[in-house]
Design an enzyme around this catalytic site. Structure first.
Site, PDB file in Angstrom:
ATOM      1  N   ASP A 156      64.572 -35.113  51.266  1.00 28.47           N
ATOM      2  CA  ASP A 156      63.602 -34.044  51.485  1.00 28.47           C
ATOM      3  C   ASP A 156      62.170 -34.572  51.591  1.00 28.47           C
ATOM      4  O   ASP A 156      61.316 -34.267  50.751  1.00 28.47           O
ATOM      5  CB  ASP A 156      63.721 -33.050  50.310  1.00 28.47           C
ATOM      6  CG  ASP A 156      63.511 -31.616  50.772  1.00 28.47           C
ATOM      7  OD1 ASP A 156      63.228 -31.418  51.952  1.00 28.47           O
ATOM      8  OD2 ASP A 156      63.616 -30.711  49.924  1.00 28.47           O
ATOM      9  N   ASP A 198      57.287 -33.526  46.774  1.00 26.95           N
ATOM     10  CA  ASP A 198      58.348 -32.592  46.325  1.00 26.95           C
ATOM     11  C   ASP A 198      59.377 -33.381  45.515  1.00 26.95           C
ATOM     12  O   ASP A 198      60.586 -33.210  45.684  1.00 26.95           O
ATOM     13  CB  ASP A 198      58.996 -31.893  47.518  1.00 26.95           C
ATOM     14  CG  ASP A 198      59.809 -30.659  47.098  1.00 26.95           C
ATOM     15  OD1 ASP A 198      59.698 -30.229  45.932  1.00 26.95           O
ATOM     16  OD2 ASP A 198      60.563 -30.133  47.940  1.00 26.95           O
TER      17      ASP A 198
HETATM   18  N1  LIG Z   1      71.473 -37.073  53.822  1.00 20.54           N
HETATM   19  C1  LIG Z   1      72.120 -36.309  52.954  1.00 20.54           C
HETATM   20  N2  LIG Z   1      73.319 -36.695  52.440  1.00 20.54           N
HETATM   21  C2  LIG Z   1      73.975 -35.913  51.555  1.00 20.54           C
HETATM   22  N3  LIG Z   1      73.536 -34.714  51.105  1.00 20.54           N
HETATM   23  C3  LIG Z   1      72.348 -34.269  51.575  1.00 20.54           C
HETATM   24  C4  LIG Z   1      71.584 -35.033  52.513  1.00 20.54           C
HETATM   25  N4  LIG Z   1      70.465 -34.337  52.805  1.00 20.54           N
HETATM   26  C5  LIG Z   1      70.531 -33.202  52.071  1.00 20.54           C
HETATM   27  N5  LIG Z   1      71.656 -33.140  51.331  1.00 20.54           N
HETATM   28  C6  LIG Z   1      72.072 -32.049  50.417  1.00 20.54           C
HETATM   29  O1  LIG Z   1      71.475 -30.840  50.854  1.00 20.54           O
HETATM   30  C7  LIG Z   1      70.585 -30.312  49.859  1.00 20.54           C
HETATM   31  C8  LIG Z   1      69.346 -29.738  50.528  1.00 20.54           C
HETATM   32  O2  LIG Z   1      68.719 -30.760  51.300  1.00 20.54           O
HETATM   33  P1  LIG Z   1      67.140 -30.920  51.351  1.00 20.54           P
HETATM   34  O3  LIG Z   1      66.822 -32.048  52.288  1.00 20.54           O
HETATM   35  O4  LIG Z   1      66.604 -31.040  49.968  1.00 20.54           O
HETATM   36  O5  LIG Z   1      66.714 -29.537  52.043  1.00 20.54           O
HETATM   37  P2  LIG Z   1      65.635 -28.413  51.681  1.00 20.54           P
HETATM   38  O6  LIG Z   1      64.369 -28.837  52.365  1.00 20.54           O
HETATM   39  O7  LIG Z   1      66.159 -27.168  52.307  1.00 20.54           O
HETATM   40  O8  LIG Z   1      65.501 -28.360  50.176  1.00 20.54           O
HETATM   41  C9  LIG Z   1      70.295 -31.486  48.923  1.00 20.54           C
HETATM   42  O9  LIG Z   1      69.986 -31.043  47.624  1.00 20.54           O
HETATM   43  C10 LIG Z   1      71.597 -32.273  48.988  1.00 20.54           C
HETATM   44  O10 LIG Z   1      72.555 -31.693  48.110  1.00 20.54           O
HETATM   45 MG   LIG Z   2      65.302 -29.990  48.761  1.00 21.18          MG
END
Ligand SMILES: Nc1ncnc2c1ncn2[C@@H]1O[C@H](COP(=O)(O)OP(=O)(O)O)[C@@H](O)[C@H]1O
Ligand SMILES: [Mg+2]
Length: 260
Positions: A203, A186
């Site tokens: 992610d 992804d």
């Molecule tokens: N460890 C982290 N630190 C800061 N921001 C984060 C972190 N994890 C996620 N985010 C924020 O949250 C958003 C969604 O997280 P993500 O892991 O991509 O979830 P999803 O699987 O729902 O897409 C990211 O695009 C980022 O902006």
């Molecule tokens: Mg994501």
């Protein structure tokens, strides 16, 4: 690369912010999730959940503070809105999750464990991912990339100041992940965050082992996304060269070692 806090995910007006917070919170704070949060809190991973950071495709992300005043990210998968059929495309055939039933909740538990397991392998393998701290039920606690309560921006929200350097770095990360025996699956500008300490990859739940029947399709898709994005930014990026670079040398397969 111009680093910027993720202000646009935080509406300025106080009343709007409250609505925004409510929208972010409402679909993850069911009673069992609250109990899991309470248990993680008792275990000392954080003291207070401070602020909703973002609502992703499948999870809501919060910023929390631990007893030493350090920030951590708390990612809570939504039970109702997660796409369970899609998740099985990335779980099936992975020996770590053999026998996972197709029931909604069990799928989500495996998915959460998969994200933690992948993050741990990647982090220990020197990949630029958040340090995983703990997981429980549908929740993963990890290192937070942000300033105060606000997460740093993702690559889709910024224009790269050093496209060639950033492209080369991310291509090397894909190769390193490949050498650990995985494909991220992804890889997109939405999942790359721009921090004080360079680019970081988020992610990781959908990352598959190279033994997965579609690992090569997923790798090609990841590389296509990367090449397309950085070509637009003016980098010298070529799909065939990138694939040859990644596949040059033998991957070090982790296989069953990856079991938690
Ligand atoms: N460890 C982290 N630190 C800061 N921001 C984060 C972190 N994890 C996620 N985010 C924020 O949250 C958003 C969604 O997280 P993500 O892991 O991509 O979830 P999803 O699987 O729902 O897409 C990211 O695009 C980022 O902006
Ligand atoms: Mg994501």
């Amino acid at each position: 690369m111009r680093k910027r806090s993720n202000e646009e995910k935080r509406p300025a007006h106080e009343e709007k912010r409250t609505k925004h917070e409510r929208r972010l919170e409402s679909d993850v704070f069911d009673r069992p999730s609250l109990m899991a949060i309470s248990k993680l809190r008792q275990q000392g991973w954080f003291d207070t959940i401070d602020y909703p950071v973002a609502k992703g495709k499948e999870a809501n992300i919060f910023c929390a503070t631990n007893s030493e005043g350090h920030k951590v990210a708390v990612k809570i998968y939504r039970i109702e809105t997660s796409n369970f059929i899609r998740m099985h495309d990335y779980i099936d055939g992975d020996p770590r999750f053999a026998g996972t039933s197709r029931k909604r909740f069990e799928t989500l538990l495996a998915w959460t464990r998969k994200e933690y397991s992948n993050l741990k392998i990647f982090y220990e393998g020197g990949i630029a991912v958040p340090k995983p701290l703990a997981f429980l039920r549908n929740i993963v606690v990890m290192e937070f990339f942000g300033e105060g309560n606000i997460a740093f921006s993702t690559l889709d929200q910024l224009k790269s100041d050093h496209p060639q350097k950033d492209y080369d770095f991310l291509l090397t990360q894909i190769k390193k992940i490949y050498q650990l025996g995985f494909v991220h699956s992804d890889f997109s500008p939405y999942n790359i965050v721009v921090t004080d300490d360079g680019l970081k990859i988020l992610d990781c739940a959908q990352a598959v082992l190279l033994a997965h029947p579609r690992a090569d399709d997923f790798l090609r898709r990841d590389v296509e996304n990367l090449v397309k994005y950085f070509r637009k930014q003016g980098a010298d990026a070529d799909f065939d060269r990138a694939m040859a670079y990644i596949k040059d040398g033998k991957p070090v397969r982790r296989g069953l070692e990856a079991l938690l």
